[in-house]
Design a protein around this motif. Structure first.
Motif, PDB file in Angstrom:
ATOM      1  N   GLN A 275       0.814  -1.220   0.000  1.00  0.00           N
ATOM      2  CA  GLN A 275       0.000   0.000   0.000  1.00  0.00           C
ATOM      3  C   GLN A 275       0.841   1.260   0.000  1.00  0.00           C
ATOM      4  O   GLN A 275       0.376   2.319  -0.412  1.00  0.00           O
ATOM      5  CB  GLN A 275      -0.912   0.022   1.232  1.00  0.00           C
ATOM      6  CG  GLN A 275      -2.058  -0.954   1.164  1.00  0.00           C
ATOM      7  CD  GLN A 275      -2.878  -0.941   2.426  1.00  0.00           C
ATOM      8  OE1 GLN A 275      -2.484  -1.533   3.423  1.00  0.00           O
ATOM      9  NE2 GLN A 275      -4.019  -0.287   2.401  1.00  0.00           N
ATOM     10  N   ARG A 276       2.063   1.161   0.473  1.00  0.00           N
ATOM     11  CA  ARG A 276       2.919   2.344   0.577  1.00  0.00           C
ATOM     12  C   ARG A 276       3.860   2.490  -0.611  1.00  0.00           C
ATOM     13  O   ARG A 276       4.471   3.541  -0.801  1.00  0.00           O
ATOM     14  CB  ARG A 276       3.735   2.266   1.884  1.00  0.00           C
ATOM     15  CG  ARG A 276       2.937   1.935   3.110  1.00  0.00           C
ATOM     16  CD  ARG A 276       1.843   2.953   3.401  1.00  0.00           C
ATOM     17  NE  ARG A 276       2.360   4.166   3.998  1.00  0.00           N
ATOM     18  CZ  ARG A 276       1.605   5.215   4.355  1.00  0.00           C
ATOM     19  NH1 ARG A 276       0.306   5.169   4.148  1.00  0.00           N
ATOM     20  NH2 ARG A 276       2.147   6.289   4.888  1.00  0.00           N
TER      21      ARG A 276
ATOM     22  N   ASP B  40      15.873  -9.822  -1.233  1.00  0.00           N
ATOM     23  CA  ASP B  40      15.940 -10.597   0.010  1.00  0.00           C
ATOM     24  C   ASP B  40      15.397  -9.750   1.154  1.00  0.00           C
ATOM     25  O   ASP B  40      16.132  -9.228   1.993  1.00  0.00           O
ATOM     26  CB  ASP B  40      17.377 -11.044   0.291  1.00  0.00           C
ATOM     27  CG  ASP B  40      17.431 -12.184   1.314  1.00  0.00           C
ATOM     28  OD1 ASP B  40      16.415 -12.406   2.004  1.00  0.00           O
ATOM     29  OD2 ASP B  40      18.477 -12.844   1.421  1.00  0.00           O
ATOM     30  N   LEU B  41      14.068  -9.652   1.181  1.00  0.00           N
ATOM     31  CA  LEU B  41      13.416  -8.804   2.170  1.00  0.00           C
ATOM     32  C   LEU B  41      13.491  -9.404   3.569  1.00  0.00           C
ATOM     33  O   LEU B  41      13.447  -8.667   4.563  1.00  0.00           O
ATOM     34  CB  LEU B  41      11.960  -8.562   1.760  1.00  0.00           C
ATOM     35  CG  LEU B  41      11.208  -7.453   2.480  1.00  0.00           C
ATOM     36  CD1 LEU B  41      11.930  -6.120   2.406  1.00  0.00           C
ATOM     37  CD2 LEU B  41       9.791  -7.331   1.931  1.00  0.00           C
TER      38      LEU B  41
ATOM     39  N   THR C 288       5.692   1.470   5.675  1.00  0.00           N
ATOM     40  CA  THR C 288       6.434   2.482   4.923  1.00  0.00           C
ATOM     41  C   THR C 288       7.927   2.178   4.916  1.00  0.00           C
ATOM     42  O   THR C 288       8.594   2.266   3.870  1.00  0.00           O
ATOM     43  CB  THR C 288       6.194   3.884   5.523  1.00  0.00           C
ATOM     44  OG1 THR C 288       4.781   4.147   5.545  1.00  0.00           O
ATOM     45  CG2 THR C 288       6.895   4.965   4.717  1.00  0.00           C
ATOM     46  N   VAL C 289       8.459   1.791   6.064  1.00  0.00           N
ATOM     47  CA  VAL C 289       9.876   1.429   6.149  1.00  0.00           C
ATOM     48  C   VAL C 289      10.181   0.248   5.223  1.00  0.00           C
ATOM     49  O   VAL C 289      11.165   0.253   4.477  1.00  0.00           O
ATOM     50  CB  VAL C 289      10.265   1.089   7.607  1.00  0.00           C
ATOM     51  CG1 VAL C 289      11.676   0.495   7.673  1.00  0.00           C
ATOM     52  CG2 VAL C 289      10.177   2.334   8.485  1.00  0.00           C
ATOM     53  N   TYR C 290       9.319  -0.759   5.243  1.00  0.00           N
ATOM     54  CA  TYR C 290       9.568  -1.961   4.442  1.00  0.00           C
ATOM     55  C   TYR C 290       9.357  -1.698   2.953  1.00  0.00           C
ATOM     56  O   TYR C 290      10.073  -2.258   2.115  1.00  0.00           O
ATOM     57  CB  TYR C 290       8.682  -3.100   4.929  1.00  0.00           C
ATOM     58  CG  TYR C 290       9.085  -3.634   6.304  1.00  0.00           C
ATOM     59  CD1 TYR C 290      10.223  -3.150   6.955  1.00  0.00           C
ATOM     60  CD2 TYR C 290       8.330  -4.606   6.949  1.00  0.00           C
ATOM     61  CE1 TYR C 290      10.587  -3.628   8.201  1.00  0.00           C
ATOM     62  CE2 TYR C 290       8.702  -5.099   8.194  1.00  0.00           C
ATOM     63  CZ  TYR C 290       9.825  -4.601   8.821  1.00  0.00           C
ATOM     64  OH  TYR C 290      10.199  -5.089  10.055  1.00  0.00           O
ATOM     65  N   ALA C 291       8.398  -0.849   2.604  1.00  0.00           N
ATOM     66  CA  ALA C 291       8.216  -0.477   1.200  1.00  0.00           C
ATOM     67  C   ALA C 291       9.447   0.235   0.668  1.00  0.00           C
ATOM     68  O   ALA C 291       9.856   0.037  -0.488  1.00  0.00           O
ATOM     69  CB  ALA C 291       6.984   0.406   1.040  1.00  0.00           C
TER      70      ALA C 291
END
Length: 332
Positions: free
Chosen positions: A146-147, A272-273, A310-313
Motif C-alpha cells: 500500500q505504501r 531478500d526482504l 512504509t519502512v519496508y516499502a
C-alpha cells in the motif's frame, strides 16, 4: 464546477481551492481529508492534481488506502493509479469496496483534478502476496504494498494482486488469484512475488515447485518475475529473531532459504526482504521494533503498522531500483 469531456474521461474540479467557505463539487466532500470520487470503470488512470494556493504538504491516498503522494509541496502532482474490482484485497477478504476511483487529500486541498485513461503501453508493477503486502482496507493494518505507489510517478501503475491468508498453494488453486492474474500480464510488466507466512505446512519440495510454477507462468507472458523473501515477524529470543521470526514453518522448512534457492536455480531476480527486515528489526531490538508492527495496538507481531509498512516499502523500492528493471524516469 464539474467539467466532463466526452473524449476519454476528464474530470476537473472548479478553480477555487476547497475550503470551508467554498462550495465543493458533488464529487468531492469534506475538508480534512477532502474525498473525491469518479465514476470510471476498472483500468489504469493518469491523475493530474493542481493544488490550491496553500503551499503546505499534501498526502494523497487512492482506493483502499494506497499512498500515491507523501508530503509533497509541489503545485502540480502527477501519478498513475489502478482501479479494479475488488478495490482492496484481490481475494475479496475485505469485501468489494466502492466502484470507480476514490482519492483522498490530506493537508493542502486540490483546486483542480484531471483523471484520464492511461495508455495501453503504461508500465505496470504487480504485487503477488499475502496480508503483509495486500491493500488492507481497515487501519491500523497496512501492507507494504500500500505504501509502494508513492515511490513512482506518472506512467507506472502498481497493481496489488494480493490477499490475506494466501500461500503458494492457495494462490495457484484459487480462481481469483493466479487464474485471474496470468491473462492480465504482458511484456514489460514486472511481478513481485512474496509468499511464506501462510505456507505453514508446505513441504520444501512443494514450496519450491509452487514458486517455480508461478515463475514459469509469469515468464510465459513475457513479464518479468522477481521473488521477494517474506518480511520477518517480531519474534525474539534474547536480542535475535528466532525461527518463528525468520519464517521457518511448522515442518521446519526455512522458507526464505528455499526461495533463495529457487531464485538461483531459475535465474530469477531476488529481493531478500527477509534479510533486510531482519537487519532493521534486530538493530532496533525487541522494544523499539514494536513500532514497526501492531504489537501495541493488536498484540500482533506479524502485520505492520503504517510506519512499518512504509519502512519496508522503502527497502523494497531500494532493492528493486538496483535491479534496473524499471526505468529511472518512473521513479520519484
Amino acid at each position: 464546477m464539474l467539467r466532463l469531456l466526452t473524449a476519454g474521461v476528464v474530470l476537473a474540479l472548479g478553480a477555487q481551492p476547497m475550503t470551508a467557505a467554498a462550495e465543493a463539487p458533488s464529487e468531492c466532500t469534506g475538508e480534512a481529508p477532502v474525498t473525491c470520487t469518479y465514476d470510471v470503470p476498472p483500468g489504469d488512470y493518469n491523475v493530474k492534481v493542481v493544488l490550491g494556493r496553500e503551499r503546505k504538504p499534501v498526502e494523497v491516498l487512492a482506493e483502499a488506502r494506497r499512498l500515491m503522494v507523501s508530503g509533497s509541496s509541489a503545485p502540480v502532482l502527477h501519478f498513475t493509479v489502478n482501479v479494479r474490482e475488488p478495490e482492496g484485497q484481490q481475494n475479496g477478504f475485505g469485501g468489494p469496496g466502492t466502484p470507480g476511483l476514490t482519492l483522498r487529500f490530506s493537508g493542502a486541498a486540490p483546486s483542480n483534478v484531471v483523471v484520464t485513461p492511461a495508455p495501453v503501453s503504461t508500465r505496470r508493477l504487480f504485487l503477488v502476496s499475502d496480508s503483509t503486502v495486500t491493500d488492507q482496507e481497515t487501519p491500523p493494518y497496512t501492507g507494504w504494498g500500500q505504501r509502494l505507489p508513492s515511490r513512482f510517478g506518472q506512467g507506472l501503475s502498481v497493481t496489488n494482486h494480493s490477499g490475506s491468508g494466501e500461500s503458494t498453494v492457495s494462490f495457484l488453486a484459487e480462481p481469483a488469484m493466479w487464474a485471474a492474474l496470468q491473462p492480465q500480464l504482458r511484456p514489460q510488466d514486472v511481478v513481485l512475488v512474496q509468499f511464506g507466512h501462510n505456507d505453514k505446512q508446505t513441504t520444501a519440495a512443494q514450496y519450491r515447485a509452487n514458486l517455480s510454477e508461478i515463475v514459469a507462468g509469469i515468464r510465459s507472458t513475457g513479464a518479468t518475475p522477481v521473488l521477494v523473501t517474506p518480511i520477518v515477524r517480531r519474534w525474539f529470543t534474547g536480542t535475535k529473531l528466532n525461527s518463528t521470526g525468520l519464517i521457518v514453518n511448522g515442518l521446519g522448512v526455512d522458507l526464505p532459504a528455499e526461495m533463495r534457492s529457487v531464485a538461483a536455480a531459475e535465474h530469477v531476480a531476488l529481493v531478500d526482504l527477509t534479510a533486510r527486515t531482519q537487519a532493521v528489526v534486530e538493530a532496533l531490538g525487541p522494544e523499539a521494533a514494536k513500532a514497526l508492527y501492531l504489537t501495541r495496538e493488536k498484540r500482533d507481531d506479524t502485520h505492520t503498522s503504517e510506519y512499518g509498512a512504509t519502512v519496508y516499502a522503502d527497502l523494497v523500492a531500494t532493492d528493486l531500483a538496483a535491479l534496473n528493471l524499471i526505468d529511472d524516469r518512473y521513479w520519484n
